[in-house]
Design a protein around this motif. Sequence first.
Motif, short mmCIF file in Angstrom:
data_model
loop_
_atom_site.label_atom_id
_atom_site.label_comp_id
_atom_site.label_asym_id
_atom_site.label_seq_id
_atom_site.Cartn_x
_atom_site.Cartn_y
_atom_site.Cartn_z
N ALA A 144 7.38 53.78 55.67
CA ALA A 144 8.47 54.10 56.60
C ALA A 144 9.39 52.90 56.81
N GLN A 145 8.82 51.71 56.87
CA GLN A 145 9.65 50.51 56.99
C GLN A 145 10.50 50.31 55.74
N GLU A 146 9.92 50.60 54.57
CA GLU A 146 10.67 50.47 53.32
C GLU A 146 11.87 51.40 53.30
N ARG A 147 11.74 52.59 53.87
CA ARG A 147 12.87 53.54 53.89
C ARG A 147 14.04 52.97 54.68
N THR A 204 3.32 51.81 65.37
CA THR A 204 2.09 52.24 66.03
C THR A 204 1.39 53.19 65.07
N PRO A 205 0.15 53.58 65.35
CA PRO A 205 -0.51 54.55 64.47
C PRO A 205 0.21 55.89 64.39
N ARG A 206 1.04 56.21 65.38
CA ARG A 206 1.68 57.53 65.44
C ARG A 206 3.13 57.53 64.96
N ARG A 207 3.83 56.41 65.15
CA ARG A 207 5.25 56.39 64.80
C ARG A 207 5.71 54.96 64.56
N LEU A 208 6.87 54.84 63.93
CA LEU A 208 7.51 53.55 63.72
C LEU A 208 8.66 53.41 64.70
N GLN A 209 8.59 52.41 65.56
CA GLN A 209 9.69 52.12 66.48
C GLN A 209 10.64 51.12 65.80
N VAL A 210 11.92 51.46 65.81
CA VAL A 210 12.93 50.61 65.17
C VAL A 210 13.93 50.17 66.23
N VAL A 211 14.15 48.88 66.32
CA VAL A 211 15.12 48.32 67.28
C VAL A 211 16.19 47.58 66.48
N LEU A 212 17.46 47.92 66.73
CA LEU A 212 18.58 47.28 66.07
C LEU A 212 19.43 46.53 67.09
N GLU A 213 19.89 45.37 66.70
CA GLU A 213 20.72 44.54 67.58
C GLU A 213 21.97 44.13 66.81
N LEU A 214 23.13 44.45 67.36
CA LEU A 214 24.41 44.07 66.76
C LEU A 214 24.93 42.83 67.48
N ASP A 215 25.18 41.79 66.72
CA ASP A 215 25.73 40.57 67.28
C ASP A 215 27.24 40.61 67.08
N LYS A 216 27.98 40.82 68.18
CA LYS A 216 29.42 40.99 68.11
C LYS A 216 30.12 39.70 67.71
N ALA A 236 5.32 61.42 59.16
CA ALA A 236 5.12 62.65 58.39
C ALA A 236 6.42 63.17 57.78
N THR A 237 7.56 62.89 58.41
CA THR A 237 8.83 63.47 57.94
C THR A 237 9.82 62.41 57.48
N VAL A 238 9.38 61.17 57.31
CA VAL A 238 10.31 60.09 56.97
C VAL A 238 11.04 60.35 55.66
N ASP A 239 10.39 61.01 54.71
CA ASP A 239 11.02 61.26 53.41
C ASP A 239 12.00 62.42 53.44
N GLN A 240 12.07 63.13 54.55
CA GLN A 240 12.96 64.29 54.65
C GLN A 240 14.30 63.94 55.28
N VAL A 241 14.51 62.68 55.61
CA VAL A 241 15.71 62.24 56.31
C VAL A 241 16.58 61.40 55.37
N ASP A 242 17.90 61.65 55.41
CA ASP A 242 18.85 60.81 54.68
C ASP A 242 19.14 59.59 55.55
N TRP A 243 18.37 58.51 55.35
CA TRP A 243 18.47 57.36 56.23
C TRP A 243 19.75 56.58 56.02
N VAL A 244 20.34 56.64 54.84
CA VAL A 244 21.62 55.97 54.62
C VAL A 244 22.69 56.59 55.52
N ALA A 245 22.78 57.91 55.50
CA ALA A 245 23.77 58.61 56.34
C ALA A 245 23.46 58.43 57.81
N LYS A 246 22.18 58.53 58.17
CA LYS A 246 21.80 58.43 59.58
C LYS A 246 22.12 57.06 60.14
N LEU A 247 21.75 56.00 59.41
CA LEU A 247 22.01 54.65 59.90
C LEU A 247 23.50 54.32 59.90
#
Length: 262
Positions: A144-147, A204-216, A236-247
Amino acid sequence: MVFKRMLQALGVGGPSVDAVLTSPDCRPGGTLEGAVQILGGDHPVDVEYLAIGLLTRVEVESGDSEYHTDQEFHRQRLTGSFRLEPGARHDVPFTFPVPWQTPITEVYGQHLHGMTMGLSTELEVARAVDKSDLDPVAVHPLPAQERILDALLRLGFRFGRADVERGRVYGVEQELPFYQEIEFYPPPPFARGINQLELTFLPTPRRLQVVLELDKRGGLFTEGHDAFGSFDVDYATVDQVDWVAKLDGWLRQAAQRRGLLF
């Protein structure tokens, strides 16, 4: 005789320890396996315990200054007390659980600049200098982190450096007293508004928490500031998401809401 006891207290002629890993590679939430080899010296010693632990380099802010320190953040005792005779050898096998929020050190076969990670071994010897050993460990990202990393690279972001900072991230489930920040340089469409993007993973064992910080990026009459955002990734569903478009969408919306137009 007194001089000999002094040398023994200083560790001269004492035992040696060496941790041999089956593989130095691991992932958060996985395990490290191997054995610690203990070799007795030229005199008997009373060993209080044998322990191993994970150690990393942490940045600590103190007032207006900051410093770096080595911090052990997970530890496991392998033995209790025992008598180690001269020349005796003991091999102590271990399976060591790697905490889920262990910082990653390798991405796509490349070491993350700024990261340090090692497995420390400590043989506590009564009335003598302790024996220790440190072996490098390579922590690879979860799928999931690799995605997420792959999506940022596809958007044109480039790796800068990474570090580990002591403290807590607001609003997330955090198990360790520090967190990792991976810095990225922005591509041209984003570079007009921000200096860098900082990414923090808190699995965590259940999910990946992602925190993003933009430095203006500050201008002649404006001061730069940080903008935060976070989201969860379902393993479970990480491969079903278009992460490029989402991010891309999330970054543009977050930047526009804070006046970082590009």
